[in-house]
Design a protein around this motif. Structure first.
Motif, PDB file in Angstrom:
ATOM      1  N   ASN A   1      49.271  92.572  76.292  1.00 55.72           N
ATOM      2  CA  ASN A   1      49.699  92.449  77.690  1.00 55.72           C
ATOM      3  C   ASN A   1      48.620  92.995  78.632  1.00 55.72           C
ATOM      4  O   ASN A   1      48.390  94.205  78.708  1.00 55.72           O
ATOM      5  CB  ASN A   1      51.028  93.187  77.899  1.00 55.72           C
ATOM      6  CG  ASN A   1      51.579  92.960  79.298  1.00 55.72           C
ATOM      7  OD1 ASN A   1      50.895  92.408  80.171  1.00 55.72           O
ATOM      8  ND2 ASN A   1      52.813  93.371  79.498  1.00 55.72           N
TER       9      ASN A   1
ATOM     10  N   LYS B   1      59.634  87.971  81.664  1.00 55.36           N
ATOM     11  CA  LYS B   1      60.454  88.619  80.626  1.00 55.36           C
ATOM     12  C   LYS B   1      59.882  89.972  80.226  1.00 55.36           C
ATOM     13  O   LYS B   1      60.439  90.667  79.387  1.00 55.36           O
ATOM     14  CB  LYS B   1      60.530  87.712  79.393  1.00 55.36           C
ATOM     15  CG  LYS B   1      61.351  86.466  79.638  1.00 55.36           C
ATOM     16  CD  LYS B   1      61.367  85.599  78.372  1.00 55.36           C
ATOM     17  CE  LYS B   1      62.015  84.269  78.665  1.00 55.36           C
ATOM     18  NZ  LYS B   1      61.540  83.200  77.809  1.00 55.36           N
ATOM     19  N   ASN B   2      58.704  90.312  80.767  1.00 52.09           N
ATOM     20  CA  ASN B   2      58.105  91.607  80.420  1.00 52.09           C
ATOM     21  C   ASN B   2      58.901  92.741  81.043  1.00 52.09           C
ATOM     22  O   ASN B   2      59.634  92.545  82.005  1.00 52.09           O
ATOM     23  CB  ASN B   2      56.661  91.673  80.929  1.00 52.09           C
ATOM     24  CG  ASN B   2      55.766  90.646  80.252  1.00 52.09           C
ATOM     25  OD1 ASN B   2      56.002  90.297  79.107  1.00 52.09           O
ATOM     26  ND2 ASN B   2      54.760  90.160  80.950  1.00 52.09           N
ATOM     27  N   GLU B   3      58.727  93.950  80.493  1.00 53.45           N
ATOM     28  CA  GLU B   3      59.461  95.098  81.036  1.00 53.45           C
ATOM     29  C   GLU B   3      58.485  96.122  81.558  1.00 53.45           C
ATOM     30  O   GLU B   3      57.540  96.497  80.869  1.00 53.45           O
ATOM     31  CB  GLU B   3      60.337  95.717  79.949  1.00 53.45           C
ATOM     32  CG  GLU B   3      61.552  94.867  79.657  1.00 53.45           C
ATOM     33  CD  GLU B   3      62.484  95.494  78.659  1.00 53.45           C
ATOM     34  OE1 GLU B   3      62.306  96.688  78.337  1.00 53.45           O
ATOM     35  OE2 GLU B   3      63.370  94.769  78.180  1.00 53.45           O
ATOM     36  N   TYR B   4      58.665  96.535  82.800  1.00 55.73           N
ATOM     37  CA  TYR B   4      57.826  97.568  83.399  1.00 55.73           C
ATOM     38  C   TYR B   4      58.744  98.568  84.085  1.00 55.73           C
ATOM     39  O   TYR B   4      59.743  98.181  84.682  1.00 55.73           O
ATOM     40  CB  TYR B   4      56.870  96.978  84.442  1.00 55.73           C
ATOM     41  CG  TYR B   4      56.003  95.868  83.920  1.00 55.73           C
ATOM     42  CD1 TYR B   4      54.909  96.147  83.108  1.00 55.73           C
ATOM     43  CD2 TYR B   4      56.280  94.547  84.225  1.00 55.73           C
ATOM     44  CE1 TYR B   4      54.109  95.122  82.633  1.00 55.73           C
ATOM     45  CE2 TYR B   4      55.485  93.523  83.754  1.00 55.73           C
ATOM     46  CZ  TYR B   4      54.405  93.814  82.952  1.00 55.73           C
ATOM     47  OH  TYR B   4      53.616  92.793  82.474  1.00 55.73           O
TER      48      TYR B   4
ATOM     49  N   LYS C   1      51.831  85.471  79.523  1.00 54.87           N
ATOM     50  CA  LYS C   1      51.933  85.677  78.067  1.00 54.87           C
ATOM     51  C   LYS C   1      50.705  86.386  77.506  1.00 54.87           C
ATOM     52  O   LYS C   1      50.717  86.834  76.367  1.00 54.87           O
ATOM     53  CB  LYS C   1      52.119  84.323  77.360  1.00 54.87           C
ATOM     54  CG  LYS C   1      53.414  83.615  77.743  1.00 54.87           C
ATOM     55  CD  LYS C   1      53.661  82.411  76.832  1.00 54.87           C
ATOM     56  CE  LYS C   1      55.015  81.770  77.071  1.00 54.87           C
ATOM     57  NZ  LYS C   1      55.041  80.877  78.235  1.00 54.87           N
ATOM     58  N   SER C   2      49.615  86.453  78.278  1.00 57.32           N
ATOM     59  CA  SER C   2      48.369  87.089  77.819  1.00 57.32           C
ATOM     60  C   SER C   2      47.945  86.567  76.450  1.00 57.32           C
ATOM     61  O   SER C   2      47.507  87.336  75.583  1.00 57.32           O
ATOM     62  CB  SER C   2      48.526  88.618  77.767  1.00 57.32           C
ATOM     63  OG  SER C   2      48.777  89.160  79.033  1.00 57.32           O
TER      64      SER C   2
ATOM     65  N   ALA D   1      58.024  90.204  86.908  1.00 58.22           N
ATOM     66  CA  ALA D   1      57.719  90.586  85.529  1.00 58.22           C
ATOM     67  C   ALA D   1      58.028  89.515  84.503  1.00 58.22           C
ATOM     68  O   ALA D   1      57.673  89.666  83.336  1.00 58.22           O
ATOM     69  CB  ALA D   1      58.509  91.850  85.182  1.00 58.22           C
TER      70      ALA D   1
ATOM     71  N   ALA E   1      53.163  89.538  86.959  1.00 62.44           N
ATOM     72  CA  ALA E   1      52.878  90.222  85.693  1.00 62.44           C
ATOM     73  C   ALA E   1      53.783  89.695  84.588  1.00 62.44           C
ATOM     74  O   ALA E   1      54.199  90.424  83.702  1.00 62.44           O
ATOM     75  CB  ALA E   1      53.056  91.731  85.873  1.00 62.44           C
ATOM     76  N   GLY E   2      54.082  88.396  84.671  1.00 63.13           N
ATOM     77  CA  GLY E   2      54.989  87.804  83.690  1.00 63.13           C
ATOM     78  C   GLY E   2      54.302  86.850  82.743  1.00 63.13           C
ATOM     79  O   GLY E   2      54.959  86.053  82.075  1.00 63.13           O
TER      80      GLY E   2
END
Ligand SMILES: Nc1nc2c(ncn2[C@@H]2O[C@H](COP(=O)(O)OP(=O)(O)OP(=O)(O)O)[C@@H](O)[C@H]2O)c(=O)[nH]1
Length: 195
Positions: free
Chosen positions: A21, A53-56, A14-15, A51, A11-12
């Motif tokens: 996201n 750099k994304n935050e979950y 860039k979408s 993840a 889930a990392g």
């Protein structure tokens, strides 16, 4: 299920094409990532979210960053395998809303003796919906260090068991478990069918 499996969700990304996201798109009352994690929990001993750099914020899941920045999904698989404690690991994208946890059990039955167990739909591998053994790590590292990002670039060096869509459908029923969402158009079409 004959072997214990960890679920690893990548889930990392860039979408870029979605411009939002994809993991956080709403699937009914939950996000797409939550829906996938709930399905994985039905078949996996642990769930890891890579993840980037994304935050979950997920209770009961290990959320980890990438090890190779810009390693793409292959880099995500690498980080997930490094963090996992089981030999076999089901690695998947976060943008597959029709995924069913039962698929993990179907592939796990075909795992002994193989390093990769991957669905083959209409002749094409689904490498982001596949089982990877810990012993893939050294090959993944070599391929990443060589600057390759394509997941299937590791397959020629590994013992791969391809399971056809027809074999999977016999047990899972006819479903588009492999559907992935990349663009706003994909999303509209998926929402227009059903959750
Ligand atoms: N951990 C991790 N996951 C990634 C990375 N790149 C892509 N992914 C995940 O891999 C899956 C497939 O990614 P893509 O759809 O090809 O790429 P994306 O960056 O999400 O989307 P685009 O920017 O539109 O190409 C998705 O679940 C992404 O979140 C990465 O560098 N690290």
């Amino acid at each position: 299920m004959t072997v214990q499996v960890t679920g690893i969700v990548l889930a990392g990304g860039k979408s870029t094409r979605m411009n939002f996201n994809k993991a956080l798109l709403p699937c009914g009352p939950v996000t797409m990532l939550e829906k996938i994690v709930d399905e994985l929990r039905k078949s996996c001993t642990q769930v890891i979210i890579v993840a980037g750099k994304n935050e979950y914020d997920f209770r009961d899941c290990l959320v980890i960053p990438d090890i190779y920045p810009d390693g793409g999904p292959l880099g995500g698989i690498y980080a997930g395998l490094r963090a996992s404690r089981t030999e076999y690991n089901f690695c998947m994208a976060c943008d597959m809303p029709r995924f069913k946890g039962e698929l993990v059990k179907i592939l796990a039955l075909r795992a002994p003796g193989y390093q990769v167990v991957v669905p083959q739909v209409r002749g094409c591998y689904e490498p982001l919906l596949a089982l990877y053994h810990q012993s893939c790590l050294s090959v993944i590292e070599e391929v990443l260090k060589a600057g390759q990002r394509k997941i299937t670039a590791i397959y020629p060096y590994l013992k791969v068991n391809a399971v056809t869509h027809e074999e999977i459908a016999e047990k899972l029923g006819e479903s588009e478990y492999f559907l992935n969402i990349n663009t706003p158009e994909d999303w509209e079409s998926y929402r227009g069918s059903s959750f």
